[in-house]
Design an enzyme around this catalytic site. Sequence first.
Site, short mmCIF file in Angstrom:
data_model
loop_
_atom_site.label_atom_id
_atom_site.label_comp_id
_atom_site.label_asym_id
_atom_site.label_seq_id
_atom_site.Cartn_x
_atom_site.Cartn_y
_atom_site.Cartn_z
N LEU A 166 71.93 -10.30 97.42
CA LEU A 166 72.24 -10.45 96.00
C LEU A 166 73.68 -9.99 95.87
O LEU A 166 73.98 -8.82 96.09
CB LEU A 166 71.30 -9.59 95.15
CG LEU A 166 71.18 -9.92 93.65
CD1 LEU A 166 70.74 -11.36 93.42
CD2 LEU A 166 70.23 -8.96 92.96
N ASP A 167 74.60 -10.91 95.55
CA ASP A 167 76.02 -10.59 95.67
C ASP A 167 76.49 -9.57 94.64
O ASP A 167 75.77 -9.24 93.69
CB ASP A 167 76.89 -11.86 95.66
CG ASP A 167 76.92 -12.55 94.32
OD1 ASP A 167 77.08 -11.88 93.29
OD2 ASP A 167 76.83 -13.81 94.29
N ILE A 168 77.69 -9.10 94.83
CA ILE A 168 78.22 -7.99 94.04
C ILE A 168 78.28 -8.27 92.55
O ILE A 168 78.15 -7.37 91.72
CB ILE A 168 79.62 -7.59 94.58
CG1 ILE A 168 80.05 -6.24 94.00
CG2 ILE A 168 80.65 -8.68 94.31
CD1 ILE A 168 81.28 -5.68 94.67
#
Length: 290
Positions: free
Chosen positions: A128-130
């Site tokens: 789950l990206d930043i």
Amino acid sequence: MSEQENSPGAGLVRLSKRMGELGICSRREADSWIEKGWVSVDGVKITELGTKIRPDQKITINNAAKTEQAEKVTILLNKPLGYVSGQAEDGYEPAKVLITDENHWSEDPVKKVFKPFQRKGLVPAGRLDINSTGLLVLTRDGRVAKKLVGEESNVDKEYIVRVTPADGTSNADFPEENLQLLNFGLEIDGKKLLRAKVEWINDNQLRFVLREGRNRQIRKMCEAVGLKVLQLKRVRIGGINLGKLPIGNWRYLQENESFEASSYHKKTSFSYSKKSISPKRNLNGNRKKS
């Protein structure tokens, strides 16, 4: 050895129930540990299921039980913005640093006492990206990791995505054929994406249900059809919903919870008629020749 002091009280209670009340482990785990000889009461090893004790007696579990518990722990985190899923990078901290006693959700149905050793070895089962928020699974259980990110995984993930057209027009003008492309027909790096389920849930938000999780997949899909992602939140993985878990808080996965396909997927068709699908596009937005 790890010790848990009981509070004084009258009457007898089943040992496994008392261990659950004290948050040492679940009652099912307690029964397993008792059978294996991993539990002692006032220094006496207990191996008989159904044994009753006084609430003021001292329960001790050995290191084998402690190790087994640590190995199987799976944690559900509502990841905030600004944290990466895995190893620290570019000055940003990994989401695992949020797994502390202070961030343990006060309404966690699993009445287990958090121990710092449980955090050791936790790995994210999926990214789950930043710039995304929502449900992130961290686990020490290889079976869970394989189910969610293994090559044969078919567990779906659901996202709520706020979007706006990159050209400044209105979402109301978004072409139907582009919505169909989001469902099926796009490619990333020359490889066709699996069929998805994408639909509008209001004027500004799309619901994405995917069975794969390539790097920045949803953002790339949206860019390919002229949409800019403003917010992206994962709200479900298989049968596990984010629910009321507050952002930045975490809870334990319950024994009766499963990542198997949810009822939503069973009720939702992933198919479109061939007539409704526009020519394929790759992720530079151009039509692909047949």
